[in-house]
Design a protein around this motif. Sequence first.
Motif, PDB file in Angstrom:
ATOM      1  N   MET A 123       0.827  -1.221   0.000  1.00  0.00           N
ATOM      2  CA  MET A 123       0.000   0.000   0.000  1.00  0.00           C
ATOM      3  C   MET A 123       0.854   1.262   0.000  1.00  0.00           C
ATOM      4  N   GLY A 124       2.178   1.065  -0.055  1.00  0.00           N
ATOM      5  CA  GLY A 124       3.068   2.227  -0.125  1.00  0.00           C
ATOM      6  C   GLY A 124       3.338   2.826   1.256  1.00  0.00           C
ATOM      7  N   GLU A 125       3.788   4.089   1.260  1.00  0.00           N
ATOM      8  CA  GLU A 125       4.213   4.725   2.504  1.00  0.00           C
ATOM      9  C   GLU A 125       3.071   5.534   3.123  1.00  0.00           C
ATOM     10  N   PRO A 126       2.911   5.457   4.449  1.00  0.00           N
ATOM     11  CA  PRO A 126       1.889   6.298   5.093  1.00  0.00           C
ATOM     12  C   PRO A 126       2.319   7.759   5.051  1.00  0.00           C
ATOM     13  N   LYS A 127       1.343   8.647   4.946  1.00  0.00           N
ATOM     14  CA  LYS A 127       1.649  10.089   5.010  1.00  0.00           C
ATOM     15  C   LYS A 127       1.124  10.608   6.335  1.00  0.00           C
ATOM     16  N   LEU A 128       1.966  11.384   7.042  1.00  0.00           N
ATOM     17  CA  LEU A 128       1.639  11.768   8.423  1.00  0.00           C
ATOM     18  C   LEU A 128       1.480  13.271   8.623  1.00  0.00           C
ATOM     19  N   LEU A 129       2.044  14.067   7.720  1.00  0.00           N
ATOM     20  CA  LEU A 129       1.982  15.520   7.927  1.00  0.00           C
ATOM     21  C   LEU A 129       0.561  16.025   7.716  1.00  0.00           C
ATOM     22  N   LYS A 130       0.170  17.004   8.543  1.00  0.00           N
ATOM     23  CA  LYS A 130      -1.192  17.545   8.460  1.00  0.00           C
ATOM     24  C   LYS A 130      -1.525  17.970   7.033  1.00  0.00           C
ATOM     25  N   GLY A 131      -0.521  18.520   6.349  1.00  0.00           N
ATOM     26  CA  GLY A 131      -0.763  18.998   4.985  1.00  0.00           C
ATOM     27  C   GLY A 131      -1.062  17.872   4.020  1.00  0.00           C
ATOM     28  N   MET A 132      -0.695  16.622   4.403  1.00  0.00           N
ATOM     29  CA  MET A 132      -0.878  15.470   3.514  1.00  0.00           C
ATOM     30  C   MET A 132      -2.133  14.662   3.849  1.00  0.00           C
ATOM     31  N   ILE A 133      -2.717  14.959   5.057  1.00  0.00           N
ATOM     32  CA  ILE A 133      -3.889  14.141   5.445  1.00  0.00           C
ATOM     33  C   ILE A 133      -5.054  14.360   4.466  1.00  0.00           C
ATOM     34  N   PRO A 134      -5.594  15.536   4.194  1.00  0.00           N
ATOM     35  CA  PRO A 134      -5.247  16.856   4.750  1.00  0.00           C
ATOM     36  C   PRO A 134      -6.117  17.208   5.947  1.00  0.00           C
ATOM     37  N   MET A 135      -5.554  18.082   6.803  1.00  0.00           N
ATOM     38  CA  MET A 135      -6.326  18.602   7.936  1.00  0.00           C
ATOM     39  C   MET A 135      -5.798  19.984   8.321  1.00  0.00           C
ATOM     40  N   LYS A 136      -6.629  20.713   9.081  1.00  0.00           N
ATOM     41  CA  LYS A 136      -6.232  22.057   9.492  1.00  0.00           C
ATOM     42  C   LYS A 136      -5.042  21.995  10.455  1.00  0.00           C
ATOM     43  N   TYR A 156      -8.650  12.240  21.339  1.00  0.00           N
ATOM     44  CA  TYR A 156      -7.188  12.124  21.127  1.00  0.00           C
ATOM     45  C   TYR A 156      -6.985  11.355  19.825  1.00  0.00           C
ATOM     46  N   LEU A 157      -6.649  12.116  18.767  1.00  0.00           N
ATOM     47  CA  LEU A 157      -6.586  11.530  17.419  1.00  0.00           C
ATOM     48  C   LEU A 157      -5.152  11.404  16.919  1.00  0.00           C
ATOM     49  N   THR A 158      -4.933  10.316  16.183  1.00  0.00           N
ATOM     50  CA  THR A 158      -3.692  10.145  15.413  1.00  0.00           C
ATOM     51  C   THR A 158      -4.116  10.035  13.955  1.00  0.00           C
ATOM     52  N   CYS A 159      -3.602  10.934  13.108  1.00  0.00           N
ATOM     53  CA  CYS A 159      -4.095  10.992  11.725  1.00  0.00           C
ATOM     54  C   CYS A 159      -3.037  10.469  10.743  1.00  0.00           C
ATOM     55  N   VAL A 160      -3.494   9.568   9.872  1.00  0.00           N
ATOM     56  CA  VAL A 160      -2.620   8.895   8.904  1.00  0.00           C
ATOM     57  C   VAL A 160      -3.330   8.865   7.564  1.00  0.00           C
ATOM     58  N   SER A 161      -2.592   9.202   6.477  1.00  0.00           N
ATOM     59  CA  SER A 161      -3.170   9.015   5.146  1.00  0.00           C
ATOM     60  C   SER A 161      -2.503   7.812   4.495  1.00  0.00           C
ATOM     61  N   ASN A 164      -5.744   8.029   1.385  1.00  0.00           N
ATOM     62  CA  ASN A 164      -7.025   8.593   1.845  1.00  0.00           C
ATOM     63  C   ASN A 164      -6.903   8.848   3.343  1.00  0.00           C
ATOM     64  N   PRO A 165      -7.700   9.798   3.869  1.00  0.00           N
ATOM     65  CA  PRO A 165      -7.463  10.274   5.235  1.00  0.00           C
ATOM     66  C   PRO A 165      -8.119   9.418   6.321  1.00  0.00           C
ATOM     67  N   HIS A 166      -7.364   9.150   7.403  1.00  0.00           N
ATOM     68  CA  HIS A 166      -7.891   8.370   8.534  1.00  0.00           C
ATOM     69  C   HIS A 166      -7.575   9.073   9.849  1.00  0.00           C
ATOM     70  N   ALA A 167      -8.595   9.180  10.699  1.00  0.00           N
ATOM     71  CA  ALA A 167      -8.412   9.680  12.067  1.00  0.00           C
ATOM     72  C   ALA A 167      -8.617   8.481  12.985  1.00  0.00           C
ATOM     73  N   ILE A 168      -7.585   8.159  13.770  1.00  0.00           N
ATOM     74  CA  ILE A 168      -7.588   6.946  14.594  1.00  0.00           C
ATOM     75  C   ILE A 168      -7.583   7.346  16.065  1.00  0.00           C
ATOM     76  N   MET A 169      -8.438   6.671  16.868  1.00  0.00           N
ATOM     77  CA  MET A 169      -8.361   6.873  18.323  1.00  0.00           C
ATOM     78  C   MET A 169      -8.301   5.513  19.019  1.00  0.00           C
ATOM     79  N   PHE A 170      -7.663   5.497  20.194  1.00  0.00           N
ATOM     80  CA  PHE A 170      -7.452   4.250  20.939  1.00  0.00           C
ATOM     81  C   PHE A 170      -8.471   4.161  22.065  1.00  0.00           C
ATOM     82  N   VAL A 171      -9.090   3.003  22.195  1.00  0.00           N
ATOM     83  CA  VAL A 171     -10.155   2.792  23.195  1.00  0.00           C
ATOM     84  C   VAL A 171      -9.890   1.467  23.918  1.00  0.00           C
ATOM     85  N   ASP A 172     -10.612   1.287  25.050  1.00  0.00           N
ATOM     86  CA  ASP A 172     -10.453   0.041  25.828  1.00  0.00           C
ATOM     87  C   ASP A 172     -11.249  -1.106  25.217  1.00  0.00           C
TER      88      ASP A 172
END
Length: 291
Positions: A123-136, A156-161, A164-172
């Motif tokens: 799937m190639g390389e993940p993009k992590l910079l806000k400008g690449m997600i994209p997000m404000k 508490y979000l971790t964003c990875v593209s 395509n853009p994904h917002a990930i949060m960790f839960v119990d």
Amino acid sequence: MYFTKMHGLGNNYIFINLLENTLQEQILPTLAKNLSDVRFGIGSDGMILICDSKVADFRMRIFNADGSEGKNCGNGLRCVAKYLYDHQFIDSTCFTIETLGGIVEVHISQENTKEVEFVTVDMGEPKLLKGMIPMKGDPTTKTINEPLTIGGNVYYLTCVSMGNPHAIMFVDDVHNVPLETIGPMIEFSDLFPERVNVGVVEVKNDNEIDYRVWERGSGLTMACGTGACAAVVAATLNGKLKQNQVITVHLPGGDLEIHWDEHNHVWKKGRAEYICHGEIKLDYFTKETML
Ligand SMILES: N[C@H](CCC[C@H](N)C(=O)O)C(=O)O
């Protein structure tokens, strides 16, 4: 117009082969929406077009159930690869597919069965910079476990593209999260100018995570291939997993094997299956309203 309905772990799409056919560009969003309609249409998470490419062996276009065009689709890529190999549009077990999110390489796992069962995708390389997600926010910074206030709540979000853009949060407990409520709140937040896919992750151990997803443009789905990749990257960035390990991602529709390797490429292995083939009348499926 002929179609094939396929799924990857229950994430199902209506596939239309445009290698020998054409469709007018302006009808595509309405066609995708109407095909996906479970009452007036066939019912699916969206529509996927299989097309020629000038820069890869083939091109995949994915449209969500709301008619919006996505930039990548991990489950869809495995189905496209299976369809192309089974129908002998290619005889190599390794080939490339162009998406709006970049070119990926697919590997057919032909385990001595007459039809492809498993497909592995680089799937190639993940993009992590806000400008690449994209997000404000500062486009040169990353969003790793950042407290973001959306709809009066702090997430508490971790964003990875993954294209395509994904917002990930960790839960119990991924099964104890009102994803049908918080999913659209985050999807449509003005923090994400192109909206976002929303995933919840529960880390089970060093090699397994549970993951559920609210998909941009399709809502709750049984699985999300790009999301599973984003979930493993996000868990690794937060120190909850180690890189260069094969992680089993448990989704409601089944399991995917994800490997973020030492070269920063994310690999995904999983099943792809046919559901049915059929024929549609375009004039019925291109009406602005089905009522
Ligand atoms: N809803 C996604 C596209 C489909 C992704 C998902 N079905 C997958 O398998 O990666 C988006 O708009 O970015």
